[in-house]
Design a protein around this motif. Structure first.
Motif, PDB file in Angstrom:
ATOM      1  N   MET A   1      -4.286   4.120  35.861  1.00  0.00           N
ATOM      2  CA  MET A   1      -4.579   5.451  35.241  1.00  0.00           C
ATOM      3  C   MET A   1      -5.116   5.894  36.575  1.00  0.00           C
ATOM      4  SD  MET A   1      -8.705   6.138  33.063  1.00  0.00           S
ATOM      5  CE  MET A   1      -7.236   4.973  31.954  1.00  0.00           C
ATOM      6  N   ASP A   2      -4.423   7.481  36.557  1.00  0.00           N
ATOM      7  CA  ASP A   2      -4.190   8.472  37.062  1.00  0.00           C
ATOM      8  C   ASP A   2      -6.091   8.716  37.069  1.00  0.00           C
ATOM      9  OD1 ASP A   2      -3.972  10.387  38.534  1.00  0.00           O
ATOM     10  OD2 ASP A   2      -2.262  11.495  37.345  1.00  0.00           O
ATOM     11  N   LYS A   3      -6.501   8.519  38.209  1.00  0.00           N
ATOM     12  CA  LYS A   3      -8.370   9.006  38.522  1.00  0.00           C
ATOM     13  C   LYS A   3      -7.894  11.387  38.481  1.00  0.00           C
ATOM     14  CE  LYS A   3      -9.238   5.024  41.371  1.00  0.00           C
ATOM     15  NZ  LYS A   3      -9.249   4.440  40.498  1.00  0.00           N
ATOM     16  N   SER A   4      -6.875  11.591  38.763  1.00  0.00           N
ATOM     17  CA  SER A   4      -7.127  12.641  38.825  1.00  0.00           C
ATOM     18  C   SER A   4      -6.724  13.513  37.038  1.00  0.00           C
ATOM     19  CB  SER A   4      -5.950  13.523  39.225  1.00  0.00           C
ATOM     20  OG  SER A   4      -5.028  13.116  38.224  1.00  0.00           O
ATOM     21  N   ILE A   5      -6.887  12.422  35.861  1.00  0.00           N
ATOM     22  CA  ILE A   5      -6.976  13.402  34.714  1.00  0.00           C
ATOM     23  C   ILE A   5      -8.352  12.605  34.468  1.00  0.00           C
ATOM     24  CG2 ILE A   5      -6.126  12.625  32.898  1.00  0.00           C
ATOM     25  CD1 ILE A   5      -3.534  12.074  33.416  1.00  0.00           C
ATOM     26  N   THR A   6      -8.549  11.257  34.646  1.00  0.00           N
ATOM     27  CA  THR A   6      -9.702  10.692  34.417  1.00  0.00           C
ATOM     28  C   THR A   6     -11.056  10.921  35.116  1.00  0.00           C
ATOM     29  OG1 THR A   6      -9.703   9.057  35.861  1.00  0.00           O
ATOM     30  CG2 THR A   6      -9.214   8.018  33.438  1.00  0.00           C
ATOM     31  N   GLY A   7     -11.494  12.105  35.996  1.00  0.00           N
ATOM     32  CA  GLY A   7     -12.034  12.477  36.608  1.00  0.00           C
ATOM     33  C   GLY A   7     -12.910  11.040  37.603  1.00  0.00           C
ATOM     34  N   LEU A   8     -12.389   9.931  37.793  1.00  0.00           N
ATOM     35  CA  LEU A   8     -13.412   8.951  38.959  1.00  0.00           C
ATOM     36  C   LEU A   8     -12.865   8.917  39.929  1.00  0.00           C
ATOM     37  CD1 LEU A   8     -12.373   6.006  36.363  1.00  0.00           C
ATOM     38  CD2 LEU A   8     -14.112   7.032  36.517  1.00  0.00           C
ATOM     39  N   ALA A   9     -13.882   9.002  40.805  1.00  0.00           N
ATOM     40  CA  ALA A   9     -13.827   9.468  42.040  1.00  0.00           C
ATOM     41  C   ALA A   9     -12.695   7.820  42.814  1.00  0.00           C
ATOM     42  CB  ALA A   9     -14.982   8.693  43.285  1.00  0.00           C
ATOM     43  N   PRO A  10     -12.133   7.991  43.757  1.00  0.00           N
ATOM     44  CA  PRO A  10     -11.318   6.256  44.037  1.00  0.00           C
ATOM     45  C   PRO A  10     -12.472   5.665  44.677  1.00  0.00           C
ATOM     46  CG  PRO A  10     -10.728   8.976  45.637  1.00  0.00           C
ATOM     47  CD  PRO A  10     -11.932   8.858  44.702  1.00  0.00           C
ATOM     48  N   THR A  11     -11.640   4.337  44.417  1.00  0.00           N
ATOM     49  CA  THR A  11     -12.450   3.126  44.691  1.00  0.00           C
ATOM     50  C   THR A  11     -13.119   2.661  45.554  1.00  0.00           C
ATOM     51  OG1 THR A  11     -11.106   2.029  43.550  1.00  0.00           O
ATOM     52  CG2 THR A  11     -12.545   2.671  42.575  1.00  0.00           C
ATOM     53  N   ALA A  12     -13.576   1.901  46.360  1.00  0.00           N
ATOM     54  CA  ALA A  12     -13.224   1.220  47.505  1.00  0.00           C
ATOM     55  C   ALA A  12     -11.807   0.556  48.093  1.00  0.00           C
ATOM     56  CB  ALA A  12     -14.646   0.299  48.218  1.00  0.00           C
ATOM     57  N   ASP A  13     -11.224   0.214  46.636  1.00  0.00           N
ATOM     58  CA  ASP A  13     -10.371  -0.800  46.917  1.00  0.00           C
ATOM     59  C   ASP A  13      -9.154   0.179  47.177  1.00  0.00           C
ATOM     60  OD1 ASP A  13     -11.007  -3.354  46.626  1.00  0.00           O
ATOM     61  OD2 ASP A  13     -11.121  -3.229  44.007  1.00  0.00           O
ATOM     62  N   ASP A  14      -9.146   1.391  46.562  1.00  0.00           N
ATOM     63  CA  ASP A  14      -7.966   2.573  46.432  1.00  0.00           C
ATOM     64  C   ASP A  14      -7.986   3.123  48.246  1.00  0.00           C
ATOM     65  OD1 ASP A  14      -7.723   2.590  43.993  1.00  0.00           O
ATOM     66  OD2 ASP A  14      -9.446   4.501  43.902  1.00  0.00           O
ATOM     67  N   ILE A  15      -9.765   3.095  49.054  1.00  0.00           N
ATOM     68  CA  ILE A  15      -9.428   3.733  50.377  1.00  0.00           C
ATOM     69  C   ILE A  15      -8.998   2.698  51.135  1.00  0.00           C
ATOM     70  CG2 ILE A  15     -11.374   3.903  51.964  1.00  0.00           C
ATOM     71  CD1 ILE A  15     -12.620   5.319  50.100  1.00  0.00           C
ATOM     72  N   GLU A  16      -9.223   1.445  50.533  1.00  0.00           N
ATOM     73  CA  GLU A  16      -8.734   0.124  51.980  1.00  0.00           C
ATOM     74  C   GLU A  16      -6.916  -0.023  51.122  1.00  0.00           C
ATOM     75  OE1 GLU A  16      -8.664  -4.380  51.692  1.00  0.00           O
ATOM     76  OE2 GLU A  16     -10.293  -3.893  50.780  1.00  0.00           O
ATOM     77  N   ARG A  89     -16.371   4.810  52.159  1.00  0.00           N
ATOM     78  CA  ARG A  89     -16.368   5.230  51.370  1.00  0.00           C
ATOM     79  C   ARG A  89     -17.631   7.178  50.988  1.00  0.00           C
ATOM     80  NH1 ARG A  89     -18.220   4.996  45.728  1.00  0.00           N
ATOM     81  NH2 ARG A  89     -16.533   6.499  44.487  1.00  0.00           N
ATOM     82  N   ARG A  90     -18.758   6.668  50.697  1.00  0.00           N
ATOM     83  CA  ARG A  90     -19.349   8.065  50.200  1.00  0.00           C
ATOM     84  C   ARG A  90     -19.100   8.861  51.009  1.00  0.00           C
ATOM     85  NH1 ARG A  90     -23.367   7.407  46.516  1.00  0.00           N
ATOM     86  NH2 ARG A  90     -23.186   9.870  46.594  1.00  0.00           N
ATOM     87  N   PRO A  91     -19.325   8.758  52.611  1.00  0.00           N
ATOM     88  CA  PRO A  91     -18.921  10.214  53.589  1.00  0.00           C
ATOM     89  C   PRO A  91     -17.491  10.534  53.289  1.00  0.00           C
ATOM     90  CG  PRO A  91     -20.258   8.022  54.762  1.00  0.00           C
ATOM     91  CD  PRO A  91     -20.051   7.713  53.618  1.00  0.00           C
ATOM     92  N   LEU A  92     -16.921   9.522  53.524  1.00  0.00           N
ATOM     93  CA  LEU A  92     -15.266   9.579  53.333  1.00  0.00           C
ATOM     94  C   LEU A  92     -15.110  10.686  52.208  1.00  0.00           C
ATOM     95  CD1 LEU A  92     -13.312   6.893  54.164  1.00  0.00           C
ATOM     96  CD2 LEU A  92     -13.441   8.699  55.567  1.00  0.00           C
ATOM     97  N   LEU A  93     -15.651  10.409  50.476  1.00  0.00           N
ATOM     98  CA  LEU A  93     -15.502  11.045  49.267  1.00  0.00           C
ATOM     99  C   LEU A  93     -16.241  12.635  50.277  1.00  0.00           C
ATOM    100  CD1 LEU A  93     -15.874   8.696  46.724  1.00  0.00           C
ATOM    101  CD2 LEU A  93     -13.930   9.608  47.651  1.00  0.00           C
ATOM    102  N   ASP A  94     -17.065  12.782  50.409  1.00  0.00           N
ATOM    103  CA  ASP A  94     -17.606  14.276  50.769  1.00  0.00           C
ATOM    104  C   ASP A  94     -17.130  14.836  51.263  1.00  0.00           C
ATOM    105  OD1 ASP A  94     -19.402  13.268  49.299  1.00  0.00           O
ATOM    106  OD2 ASP A  94     -21.470  14.174  50.430  1.00  0.00           O
ATOM    107  N   GLU A  95     -16.534  14.473  52.738  1.00  0.00           N
ATOM    108  CA  GLU A  95     -15.590  14.976  53.198  1.00  0.00           C
ATOM    109  C   GLU A  95     -14.255  15.389  53.338  1.00  0.00           C
ATOM    110  OE1 GLU A  95     -13.884  14.742  58.035  1.00  0.00           O
ATOM    111  OE2 GLU A  95     -15.702  13.237  57.519  1.00  0.00           O
ATOM    112  N   TRP A  96     -14.210  14.653  52.480  1.00  0.00           N
ATOM    113  CA  TRP A  96     -12.030  14.817  50.930  1.00  0.00           C
ATOM    114  C   TRP A  96     -12.854  16.077  50.507  1.00  0.00           C
ATOM    115  CZ3 TRP A  96     -11.228  12.963  46.401  1.00  0.00           C
ATOM    116  CH2 TRP A  96     -10.042  12.974  45.861  1.00  0.00           C
ATOM    117  N   CYS A  97     -13.969  16.166  49.655  1.00  0.00           N
ATOM    118  CA  CYS A  97     -14.329  17.173  48.558  1.00  0.00           C
ATOM    119  C   CYS A  97     -14.728  18.488  49.718  1.00  0.00           C
ATOM    120  CB  CYS A  97     -15.230  17.000  48.129  1.00  0.00           C
ATOM    121  SG  CYS A  97     -14.966  15.883  46.765  1.00  0.00           S
ATOM    122  N   GLU A  98     -15.100  18.382  51.235  1.00  0.00           N
ATOM    123  CA  GLU A  98     -15.220  19.709  51.808  1.00  0.00           C
ATOM    124  C   GLU A  98     -14.775  19.773  52.523  1.00  0.00           C
ATOM    125  OE1 GLU A  98     -19.145  18.308  54.632  1.00  0.00           O
ATOM    126  OE2 GLU A  98     -20.409  17.948  52.224  1.00  0.00           O
TER     127      GLU A  98
END
Length: 134
Positions: A1-16, A89-98
């Motif tokens: 499922m495309d996370k951009s459509i669902t609005g779900l943040a990338p998981t640890a597995d996605d980052i790995e 993960r969380r710091p990466l996601l924050d930096e990604w958004c910022e």
């Protein structure tokens, strides 16, 4: 499922998965020395790590290398913990958004930085290399 459509943040597995692709894309001369290194994606660094690094805000640490750099290893080393690259993960996601940088580019940048520590480079060494390349 495309996370951009669902609005779900990338998981640890996605980052790995992104990090493993980045590792696979490194030149063979580097990959040859990374075979035993473990990759771990966690939400945040733990308090002990943050305290040791004198970091107050857990969002300030996106990655960490733990282990002995390649040039410091010895055949007499026994019972050593495996070398490990931690991605947070969380710091990466924050930096990604910022920053607006793609998640792939950000994870790759942090991963390569931690690989640099595995090879014994300091933060100053890596900043100098990045400046020379840019």
């Amino acid at each position: 499922m495309d996370k951009s459509i669902t609005g779900l943040a990338p998981t640890a597995d996605d980052i790995e998965a992104i990090a493993r692709r980045a590792l696979a894309a490194l030149p063979e001369a580097f990959r040859a020395h990374l075979g035993d290194i473990a990759l771990r994606v966690e939400e945040f660094a733990d308090e002990e790590v943050l305290d040791a690094l004198e970091i107050e805000d857990p969002f300030d640490l996106t990655g960490l290398y733990t282990g002995r750099p390649v040039g410091e290893k010895s055949v007499t080393d026994t019972a050593a913990l495996p070398d490990m690259i931690h991605l947070f993960r969380r710091p990466l996601l924050d930096e990604w958004c910022e920053t607006g940088v793609t998640l792939e580019a950000l994870v790759t940048h942090v991963l390569v930085h931690e690989v640099g520590h595995h090879f014994g480079l300091s933060d100053a060494d890596m900043h100098a290399l990045e400046a020379a390349a840019g």
